[in-house]
Design a protein around this motif. Structure first.
Motif, PDB file in Angstrom:
ATOM      1  N   ASN A   1       0.384  -1.568  -0.082  1.00 17.02           N
ATOM      2  CA  ASN A   1      -0.062  -0.311   0.308  1.00 17.02           C
ATOM      3  C   ASN A   1       0.660   1.050   0.057  1.00 17.02           C
ATOM      4  OD1 ASN A   1      -2.418  -1.431  -0.151  1.00 17.02           O
ATOM      5  ND2 ASN A   1      -1.873  -1.594   2.933  1.00 17.02           N
TER       6      ASN A   1
ATOM      7  N   HIS B   1      -3.757   0.605  -2.813  1.00 18.05           N
ATOM      8  CA  HIS B   1      -4.417  -0.228  -2.045  1.00 18.05           C
ATOM      9  C   HIS B   1      -4.598  -1.366  -2.717  1.00 18.05           C
ATOM     10  CE1 HIS B   1      -5.918  -1.274   1.579  1.00 18.05           C
ATOM     11  NE2 HIS B   1      -5.934   0.133   1.984  1.00 18.05           N
TER      12      HIS B   1
ATOM     13  N   PRO C   1      -1.049   2.244   5.266  1.00 25.08           N
ATOM     14  CA  PRO C   1      -2.823   2.468   4.236  1.00 25.08           C
ATOM     15  C   PRO C   1      -2.931   3.704   4.176  1.00 25.08           C
ATOM     16  CG  PRO C   1      -2.481   1.865   6.810  1.00 25.08           C
ATOM     17  CD  PRO C   1      -0.968   2.445   6.488  1.00 25.08           C
TER      18      PRO C   1
ATOM     19  N   GLU D   1      -5.154   7.533   3.090  1.00 28.83           N
ATOM     20  CA  GLU D   1      -6.301   8.189   3.061  1.00 28.83           C
ATOM     21  C   GLU D   1      -7.411   7.202   2.896  1.00 28.83           C
ATOM     22  OE1 GLU D   1      -7.245   9.019   6.369  1.00 28.83           O
ATOM     23  OE2 GLU D   1      -5.812   9.612   7.125  1.00 28.83           O
ATOM     24  N   HIS D   2      -8.853   7.054   3.280  1.00 31.41           N
ATOM     25  CA  HIS D   2      -9.834   6.632   2.597  1.00 31.41           C
ATOM     26  C   HIS D   2     -10.535   7.506   1.742  1.00 31.41           C
ATOM     27  CE1 HIS D   2     -13.251   3.689   1.644  1.00 31.41           C
ATOM     28  NE2 HIS D   2     -14.065   4.008   1.870  1.00 31.41           N
TER      29      HIS D   2
ATOM     30  N   ARG E   1      -5.054   6.709  11.028  1.00 30.33           N
ATOM     31  CA  ARG E   1      -5.176   6.392   9.822  1.00 30.33           C
ATOM     32  C   ARG E   1      -5.251   4.842   9.814  1.00 30.33           C
ATOM     33  NH1 ARG E   1      -2.507   8.112   5.178  1.00 30.33           N
ATOM     34  NH2 ARG E   1      -1.145   9.698   6.403  1.00 30.33           N
TER      35      ARG E   1
ATOM     36  N   SER F   1      -8.804   2.965   8.765  1.00 30.23           N
ATOM     37  CA  SER F   1      -8.210   1.376   7.525  1.00 30.23           C
ATOM     38  C   SER F   1      -9.614   0.677   8.466  1.00 30.23           C
ATOM     39  CB  SER F   1      -7.425   1.860   6.976  1.00 30.23           C
ATOM     40  OG  SER F   1      -7.074   0.570   6.571  1.00 30.23           O
TER      41      SER F   1
ATOM     42  N   GLN G   1     -12.502  -1.423   6.424  1.00 27.79           N
ATOM     43  CA  GLN G   1     -12.462  -2.297   5.907  1.00 27.79           C
ATOM     44  C   GLN G   1     -13.783  -3.549   6.734  1.00 27.79           C
ATOM     45  OE1 GLN G   1     -10.413  -3.797   3.404  1.00 27.79           O
ATOM     46  NE2 GLN G   1     -11.689  -5.393   2.725  1.00 27.79           N
TER      47      GLN G   1
END
Length: 561
Positions: free
Chosen positions: A166, A189, A366, A368-369, A406, A410, A414
């Motif tokens: 990632n 990702h 990870p 950032e979404h 973070r 994440s 999920q």
């Protein structure tokens, strides 16, 4: 040890001013420091000087006002039947270990070394002058061919770094032939099977990029304009982050495949250490025959040879605001591609070119979404639903969220997606607020299933409709049968779990109240923005950029010409 000899000649090749020939060490008939199965001679043996050679001190000579010690050795090499006297001259004023400044060799050798008996002999006289003698260890790069020179058949003696699963990158792509520079960003990702790009349009404000999101769970590509207009289509077979075995269905490239670092047709060879962008870097190079620049893709009458050179930052260096080395993985600092195109049937050179990819602020971990946010594609009120639920434990925020934002976000995204069987792309705008009704609260938007189908290999079911997805969450959090929603996330490098508080799921938008929340408050952010405006203007500079240009259609990002 690779036991090879690289001979670099000042003769132009397709890609540089030099050519290189690779041979096995044992096949060389003459090497200054020995060719005995790869064993390097000592300096004493090379110069035939030392106690075992019984040299004789002749005296001193004084050329050009210097004081020089003169030594003589008589040498017989039985294997080659060569006899000679070796006169060595040393600087008498040199302190400590030293090397000769001049060597004379006078002797005889067989005219033909393969003749038996007593062959005819010939005299020889060699004079060696040693200039700019430097005593001490050398930097390793002097033992490698020059960076940029291809040595066919060379054995790699240092593995190329592994790419993290990632990451995020800003990339600048320079194309000298076009006199253009392209900028964009990439967010990768692999675990979630999602890739996102931000690309500046040719026209418009610089702070309004075009965004593209590729969801390999469903095989759908989302393309969102600066005005929020969204287009959904199957991910193109020719997308740089896609691989296809049947020219119809796509799969997400692995991190190494994205950079072409572990492709079976690519042999990466370590080139040594050099300096790029004023930093110490390690370089790996490869010759490729299955890659084509954008203007020649799909043209079967054109063959392209290219050299690729990756530069990775040395372990002693680090990048402020990003990360380079983590768990033996690394992201490159630079990629240089030089290519030459030939016509298939005649071999005639069609054209040639070069691309330079500069990678800035590489980040591992990870992503950032919000970079994968596709909520602009769901504009009708019945296509999305704002939701909230509380977390168990009054200290959950301070313990697991405040300094672990973070990883916590994440993991929660999920966990939510897995619990109801949807892609994480359907969990949008997730925030965690502390102190609201005395508990940490998660706010997010649940999106409806996409209205089109993609062509992903082993595509997962996009999940149930919005109403059904909401009902599944209600059963987990608000159900009376003892079920619960367990949220998993990484904390101090370990998988950690917290529970959603029972009976707290409700339709609710994040309240506009003064609370502690993940990230900076508006006031703090504004203060920082004002305080760093001058610095930001100086160093924000080239902005964003992409690993590999999104070339499935006409290049969409802004250009400097």
């Amino acid at each position: 040890m690779d036991s090879q000899v690289y001979t670099v000649n000042p003769k132009k090749s397709d890609f540089s001013s030099f050519t290189c020939v690779t041979t096995e060490l044992t096949n060389n008939t003459f090497l200054p420091f020995g060719n005995d199965n790869g064993h390097i001679q000592t300096a004493k043996d090379h110069f035939k000087f030392g106690d075992k050679y019984n040299e004789t001190y002749v005296g001193q000579v004084h050329p050009e006002g210097k004081t020089i010690d003169h030594w003589r050795t008589c040498v017989y090499e039985e294997e080659s039947n060569v006899t000679y006297t070796l006169d060595s001259y040393f600087d008498a004023d040199q302190q400590g270990p030293t090397l000769p400044v001049r060597v004379h060799i006078n002797g005889t050798a067989p005219v033909h070394s393969n003749v038996t008996g007593d062959p005819e002999r010939q005299w020889f006289h060699h004079v060696y002058m040693y200039l700019n003698v430097d005593i001490g260890p050398r930097d390793l790069e002097v033992f490698y061919p020059p960076v940029g020179v291809i040595c066919p058949g060379r054995v790699n003696d240092k593995d190329v770094p592994s790419i993290p699963v990632n990451f995020a990158l800003n990339v600048e792509v320079v194309v000298p032939n076009e006199k253009k520079i392209y900028y964009s960003k990439e967010f990768y990702h692999h675990e979630a099977k999602i890739v996102a790009y931000e690309m500046l349009p040719r026209k418009g404000k610089i702070d309004q990029p075009i965004r593209a999101v590729h969801d390999y769970n469903t095989g759908i590509a989302y393309r969102i304009s600066p005005t929020g207009t969204c287009h959904m289509n199957p991910i193109p077979v020719g997308a740089e982050d896609a691989v296809s075995r049947d020219d119809e269905h796509v799969a997400m490239r692995t991190p190494a495949s994205l950079f072409a670092l572990h492709d079976p047709d690519v042999n990466w060879v370590y080139e040594g250490m050099t300096i790029t962008r004023d930093a110490f870097i390690h370089a790996w190079q490869s010759l490729r025959i299955h890659w084509k620049p954008a203007q020649h893709r799909g043209d079967k009458n054109i063959l392209v040879n290219s050299t690729w050179m990756y530069y990775f930052l040395d372990d002693d260096w680090s990048i402020d605001g990003g990360s380079v080395h983590k768990d033996k993985t690394a992201l490159p600092l630079r990629l240089e591609i030089m290519w030459i195109a030939h016509k298939r049937h005649t071999g005639e050179v069609k054209d040639r070119g070069k691309e330079i990819h500069n990678f800035y602020q590489p980040f591992e971990g990870p992503v950032e979404h919000h970079y994968f946010d596709v909520s602009d594609c769901y504009t009708h009120t019945n296509e999305s639903l704002p939701l909230a639920f509380n977390l168990e434990g009054k200290d959950t925020y301070s313990k697991y969220v405040a300094n672990n934002t973070r990883h916590f976000k994440s993991g929660v995204i999920q966990s939510l997606a897995d619990s109801i069987g949807v892609s994480i792309i359907r969990i949008a705008h997730l925030k965690v607020v502390d102190g609201y009704k005395d508990l940490a609260t998660v706010f997010f938007t649940l999106l409806d299933k996409p209205q089109i189908e993609g062509d992903a290999i082993n595509a997962t079911d996009p999940g149930p409709e919005l109403d059904t997805s909401y009902s599944l969450l209600q059963e987990l959090i608000n159900g009376k049968d003892g079920s619960m929603l367990i949220l998993e996330f990484i904390y101090h490098n370990k998988v950690t779990k917290v529970n959603a508080a029972s009976s707290t799921l409700r339709e609710e938008t994040e309240p506009l109240i003064q609370t502690k929340q993940v990230g900076l408050t508006t006031g703090v952010a504004s203060g920082i923005a004002i305080g760093t405006f001058v610095l930001g203007a100086a160093i924000a500079a080239v902005g964003a950029c992409v690993v590999f240009k999104y070339k499935t259609r006409e290049v969409p990002y802004s250009v400097q010409e």
